[in-house]
Structure formats: C-alpha cells, structure tokens
Design an enzyme around this catalytic site. Structure first.
Site, mmCIF file in Angstrom:
data_model
loop_
_atom_site.group_PDB
_atom_site.id
_atom_site.type_symbol
_atom_site.label_atom_id
_atom_site.label_comp_id
_atom_site.label_asym_id
_atom_site.label_seq_id
_atom_site.Cartn_x
_atom_site.Cartn_y
_atom_site.Cartn_z
ATOM 1 N N CYS A 148 0.836 -1.186 0.000
ATOM 2 C CA CYS A 148 0.000 0.000 0.000
ATOM 3 C C CYS A 148 0.877 1.244 0.000
ATOM 4 O O CYS A 148 2.090 1.161 0.074
ATOM 5 C CB CYS A 148 -0.903 -0.004 1.224
ATOM 6 N N LYS B 131 2.556 -3.242 -7.123
ATOM 7 C CA LYS B 131 3.895 -3.170 -7.685
ATOM 8 C C LYS B 131 4.934 -3.791 -6.766
ATOM 9 O O LYS B 131 5.822 -4.504 -7.212
ATOM 10 C CB LYS B 131 4.251 -1.708 -7.986
ATOM 11 N N TRP C 246 -4.288 -1.868 -0.103
ATOM 12 C CA TRP C 246 -4.470 -3.115 -0.856
ATOM 13 C C TRP C 246 -4.938 -4.150 0.151
ATOM 14 O O TRP C 246 -4.218 -4.477 1.090
ATOM 15 C CB TRP C 246 -3.156 -3.524 -1.517
ATOM 16 N N GLU D 79 -1.385 -11.155 -16.390
ATOM 17 C CA GLU D 79 -1.360 -10.030 -15.452
ATOM 18 C C GLU D 79 -2.219 -8.863 -15.923
ATOM 19 O O GLU D 79 -2.965 -8.276 -15.122
ATOM 20 C CB GLU D 79 0.073 -9.499 -15.295
ATOM 21 N N HIS E 15 3.009 -33.899 -22.600
ATOM 22 C CA HIS E 15 2.697 -34.580 -21.353
ATOM 23 C C HIS E 15 1.529 -33.910 -20.637
ATOM 24 O O HIS E 15 1.571 -33.674 -19.430
ATOM 25 C CB HIS E 15 3.938 -34.621 -20.460
ATOM 26 N N GLU F 273 7.519 -15.980 -18.804
ATOM 27 C CA GLU F 273 7.360 -14.543 -18.628
ATOM 28 C C GLU F 273 6.290 -13.984 -19.563
ATOM 29 O O GLU F 273 5.485 -13.130 -19.167
ATOM 30 C CB GLU F 273 8.701 -13.840 -18.852
ATOM 31 N N ARG G 131 1.205 1.660 -7.414
ATOM 32 C CA ARG G 131 1.545 0.522 -6.569
ATOM 33 C C ARG G 131 0.396 -0.480 -6.460
ATOM 34 O O ARG G 131 0.598 -1.611 -6.036
ATOM 35 C CB ARG G 131 1.936 1.005 -5.170
ATOM 36 N N ASN H 240 0.857 -0.348 6.683
ATOM 37 C CA ASN H 240 1.140 -1.403 5.714
ATOM 38 C C ASN H 240 1.684 -2.603 6.473
ATOM 39 O O ASN H 240 2.451 -2.438 7.407
ATOM 40 C CB ASN H 240 2.184 -0.962 4.692
ATOM 41 N N GLY H 241 1.346 -3.812 6.035
ATOM 42 C CA GLY H 241 1.861 -5.008 6.687
ATOM 43 C C GLY H 241 0.736 -5.834 7.290
ATOM 44 O O GLY H 241 -0.448 -5.608 7.021
ATOM 45 N N LYS I 196 2.910 -12.049 -18.322
ATOM 46 C CA LYS I 196 2.536 -10.712 -18.756
ATOM 47 C C LYS I 196 1.098 -10.691 -19.300
ATOM 48 O O LYS I 196 0.327 -9.782 -18.993
ATOM 49 C CB LYS I 196 3.491 -10.205 -19.844
#
Length: 608
Positions: free
Chosen positions: A2, A603, A74, A488, A504, A481, A27, A100-101, A485
């Site tokens: 956050c 982020k 968040w 996301e 497989h 990757e 963020r 935050n946390g 992307k």
C-alpha cells in the site's frame, strides 16, 4: 504494497497528501483515505475504490490543517470497503493510524481490547493498533507507539498522528518499507520516494525496529528500547520528470520503449572488453572469495524468478557453476542446505519484496554469502546483503515489470562474465560476450520497430480465453514470462511450458480456439522446437512465433511471426521477450483493461 504519505509543516497538508497518494497509485490499491489534524480536531475521510472517489467526496470540502496522514490500501484483512479503509481512529477520534503489513497476533490483541470495552468498526488488523496505542497513551504519542509496538507481532510500516500532539508525526517500520523525507520547515514520511520527490530529495531510510518522531523543524529516531539512533541522510538521484508518461498512453508501453536506454545504463562503465570480463563495484568479494564459491542459489518471485531461471542457465553453461533457483516464498520455510561456500542471490525490482528479503535473511543466518540484484537504491535488500548489483533501470511505475526484467538479465550476464573468466571462460569467449552485450541496445531498438506489426496481430488474440506459451533452453523462461505478462494485464488465462513437455498433458487443450505462442529463435535447440510447432499445427492451433531474422522454415508454418535480430544464445531472451511484452500490452488495451494498475495486483509485494 500500500501507499503511505504523512506530513507535518507550515503548509496546508491536504493537497500535499492527495498529491502524494496520486504519485503512489501505480503501486496498486483498492481504497484510500486521509486524516487531518487542525486546532485540536481530527477530520477523517475514506472511500473504497480509486483515489478519484475520495477526491469526489472532498470536493468543496474545507479540510485545513498542517498535520496529516494519507493511505492507499491493498486489502489483506477485510474486504476493500470504506469501513476497512485507512486511516483508522480510536474511539475518541483523537488518534489516527495508517499501516502497511500484517499484525499476526491481531486476533489475540483484539480479544483483549474487546474485553477492556473497546468497540471495533472494521475487519482489519490495523484497527487493533490504533486502539492499543490509545489504551497505552498517557502524555506522549511517541511513548504510546513504542509501547504498543513492543506488544505487536508481525510486520508494519505505519504513521500515526494525534490531536494530543498537534505537530507530531510518529512513524515506525518492521518489514515494510518506510522513509523520512526532509524539507525546510516541513517533513514527510512515505513508503515510496515517488510521493514526495517533487518537494525534497533528502531522505532517511528507516530500518526494522526503528521509530521516527517528526515535527516541522526536526526529527529523531529511536529503537524499541528508546535508544537514540543517528542515521545517514541520502539523496534520491531521480526527479519528478522521470516518473511522467511523456505522451505515452501508459507507463507500461513507455517502459517497454525505454529498454534500450535502460540496458545501456545497466552496462555503463562495467564491461571490460580487452579482458572479456565485467567490473561490478558492488560485488564486494575478491577473486579468491569468488573462487571459493562452489554453489549458487538464486531466490526471487514473479518476473524476477523468470530472470533467475535464465541466470541459472548462464552460470551453469558459461561459468560451470552449479546453480539452483528457488521461489523465495518456499525457500524461507524450508531447511535450505547452504553454507559459507554458497552464494545466495536475491533478485527484486523494488528491493522490498517480503519473501525475497526473508529468504536472504535466512541464508545469512545459515552462513551463506548474499548478493542482491535490485533497482531501488536504499531499498531493504540493498542495505542488508553482503554485496549488491544495482540495475539502474530508472523508476518502473507499471505494475507489470518490463525494463527491470531485461536489465536483471544484463546484470546476470555480467555476473556470469565475472565468474566465468575466473573459472571456465576463455578471454576470447569473454570478449565475444562483451561484444554481444554492447550490441544489445541497438538490437532492442530494432525489435521495438516491430511494435505496429504486433499491435495488428493483437486483434487476433484479444478475444481468446486461454493461451499457451512454449519455449526451450534459454527461451523456456521467456515463455513463462510472456504468459505471466498476458495474464497479469489482459486477464486471459495463459500458461508457459517447455515445448517438449507440451505432449505430457497440455496438448489435450489444443484446438483451433487455442492460440499458441512459440519462442523459437535460431539457437542450439532450434530444430527441436520446429518439431514441437509441427505437433501444435497438427492440432489446428493458431501459432504466433518469435523467430530470428531470415527464418523461413517456421515462418511458413506459423500463422504470424515476429522477427528478432541474431545474437549469442544466452542473450536471445533479452530480444525474444520484447515481442511478448508488446503482445500482452496491445491485447490488454484492446480488451479495455487498466494496463498500469491491473486488478488485485500491486507493484511492490511487501506482505506474504
């Protein structure tokens, strides 16, 4: 994850807090709020949703005051509702906390406080903090915060204000980033320098277990035993202009196009062409110490984990150094077999990723040497590891990492050069790699010239529900990757696989509705992936292929191809990933997604 902004000074605090919160929107968050102290009163406004909702509530409101805290949340404990948004206040409305946390013993503390008559209005663990501080308050906000934190288990970056101490801002950190920003007759506290860099570049980074007390004219820092601590004042080396979109529609596309310059900055002054090696100033180990390393473990999360996989291939092939890659979230809870001859490398763009930081701490506790590859100077990982390599990619605002990934690969290539020249790599091999690295900025520009072609291709894939990404060798992690992307930012379900493993299981999913993205440059496993593409085409899949310039064989098989210039095998991922970044971006734009702030993502992941 956050955003926190706090201010004490002579100016009107509300516009400064809102401006700072806007700078932190990148963020990721789902609610926002502000608390302002003025003439012995506290005004608090909160709202679920984006910051614009909060601003709408404040439109026409007069919220004067010179002491304030703001927050973008968040959700962890409790849904993203107005009731759960920060700041949280005590029953009397005299103390406000942003946090935050995660408070791990929140349930036990909550039960104790309820037993004392405190009433809770939210589902959050943070509300426990504000009632605990209130319960312990006598005549000093600093003393009450310190006393409360002695009873807390978990992680926090927090800022506290009170009507009892109308000029005082108290901040504390344990496991969640927080810094002081020092101005003239005013001081800030923030979780990210981006919030305040337009006002001052002088910052003091808090370390775990430290509490800061700020007034407009001074500050001091203590530990939880109230022992005074002297801290170095650092200077942020970028300014507000660096974090503007500069005419681009989104930060993500801006950062994709910044990659040639970012790669140049990562390499600047570090390549030794005559010696076929690299000079890494932050690698504080002698040649003898490097030769004593007999095993490398790389730990990371998300995109950085994919970079780590490519680093593993480089170190083993070119430096003959046994290397393993571990998810940081798993490494920290295992019993890792590391010792003084093991180098544990943590990779993190922000340098604050909670799991990666914890993994590095565990490695050090077990006697291993630690090395951080990070982008943010002054970050927790940068300050705690034995050695470090800054990638100098510049601020990365888009949640989906792009330029940090390619710069991490360059850093790993230079580290490979350093190890390789001490072990198995000849000077001629080293010079060849240095030469190839120096060509990368121009080669990436050539790939970016294909952006309009990829934008046209994106229309084909925008309606897909699923996608499969295939690669082999150095480009298997690129497939991972590329899939990450796409999922996301476009919310299309996508999976990356080693191309040979497709048989497989995943081959059962392939039909004419399943787009398959094949990363197939002309490298050491080229003929193998040609066979895999033929298997895919036999199931009527649409194939989008990334191939080397001049490749006619795959071009004839694939439905759409994008070419990349030729380079040495270990560096092909730096080129082959760019078309996948662009594809994900243009697909997300066509689908109307919020590219820079995808849902549910942040982020910097500073909680488990």
């Amino acid at each position: 994850m956050c955003g926190i902004v706090g201010f004490t000074g002579r100016r009107d605090a509300t516009p400064l807090i809102l401006e700072g919160l806007k700078r932190l929107e990148y963020r990721g968050y789902d609610s926002a709020g502000i608390a302002v102290v003025n003439n012995g009163d506290m005004r608090v406004e909160r709202a679920a949703g984006k910051l614009a909702v909060l601003e709408g509530r404040l439109a026409g409101e007069d919220l004067p005051g010179h002491l304030a805290v703001g927050h973008t949340r968040w959700a962890t404990h409790g849904m993203p509702t107005t009731a759960n948004a920060h700041p949280h206040t005590d029953t009397a409305g005299a103390i406000a906390v942003v946090h935050n946390g995660i408070i791990e013993n929140a349930t036990a503390l909550r039960e104790w406080l309820v037993g004392k008559g405190y009433k809770f209005r939210s589902e959050t663990d943070t509300e426990v903090l504000v009632h605990l501080i209130s319960d312990l308050y006598t005549d000093s906000l600093e003393a009450a915060v310190v006393a409360a934190l002695r009873r807390v288990e978990g992680t926090y970056g927090l800022a506290v204000v009170s009507t009892h101490d109308p000029n005082t801002l108290v901040a504390a950190r344990l496991g969640s980033p927080l810094m002081l920003a020092l101005g003239e007759n005013e001081n800030f506290v923030t979780s990210d320098a981006a919030a305040v860099v337009q006002h001052t570049r002088s910052v003091v980074y808090l370390d775990d277990g430290e509490v800061a007390v700020l007034t407009p004219d001074e500050y001091h820092i203590v530990d939880l035993d109230t022992t005074r601590i002297e801290k170095h004042v650092s200077v942020v080396d970028w300014d507000n202009e660096t974090i503007q979109r500069d005419g681009y529609a989104h930060f993500m596309i801006k950062e994709i196009f910044e990659q040639p310059d970012a790669i140049t900055n990562t390499m600047r002054g570090r390549l030794l062409e005559d010696e076929g090696s690299a000079k890494l100033g932050g690698l504080e180990m002698t040649d003898d110490e490097l030769l004593a390393i007999d095993r490398v473990v790389i730990t990371a999360c998300g995109t950085s984990w994919h970079a780590a996989l490519i680093g593993e291939y480089m170190l083993e092939e070119l430096a003959h150094l046994p290397t393993e890659v571990e998810y940081a979230s798993e490494f920290r809870y295992r019993t890792p077999l590391v010792n003084e001859r093991t180098l544990v490398i943590g990779i993190s763009q922000s340098g604050e990723t909670a799991d990666t930081l914890a993994a590095l701490r565990e490695a050090r506790r077990r006697g291993a040497r630690t090395l951080g590859i990070v982008n943010v100077v002054g970050s927790s990982i940068a300050r705690e590891v034995d050695s470090g390599i800054f990638i100098h990619a510049g601020p990365e605002i888009g949640v989906a990492s792009t330029k940090a990934f390619t710069c991490q690969l360059v850093a790993l290539a230079m580290l490979t050069l350093r190890f390789g020249r001490l072990r198995a790599m000849s000077v001629l091999q080293g010079r060849e790699m240095v030469k190839a690295l120096k060509c990368l900025p121009d080669l990436t520009r050539r790939v970016l010239e294909r952006s309009e072609q990829i934008e046209r291709f994106a229309e084909t894939y925008a309606l897909a529900q699923n996608a499969l990404f295939l690669g082999r060798g150095y480009n298997f992690p690129v497939a991972l990757e590329g899939a990450l992307k796409l999922k996301e930012i476009s919310y299309i379900h996508a999976e990356g696989y080693p191309a040979a493993e497709m048989k497989h299981g995943p081959i059962a999913l392939i039909d004419e509705m399943m787009p398959v993205v094949c990363v197939a440059p002309r490298d050491g496993v080229y003929q193998k992936i040609v066979s895999n593409i033929q298997e895919v085409k036999a199931r009527r899949a649409r194939v989008f292929a990334v191939v080397t310039e001049g490749d006619e064989e795959i071009t004839e098989m694939a439905d759409q191809t994008v070419t990349i210039p030729e380079t040495i095998d270990p560096l092909t991922p730096l080129l082959s990933v760019i078309p996948l970044q662009l594809l994900a971006y243009y697909v997300a734009v066509r689908r109307g997604c919020d590219v820079d702030q995808p849902r549910n993502l942040a982020k910097s992941v500073t909680v488990e």
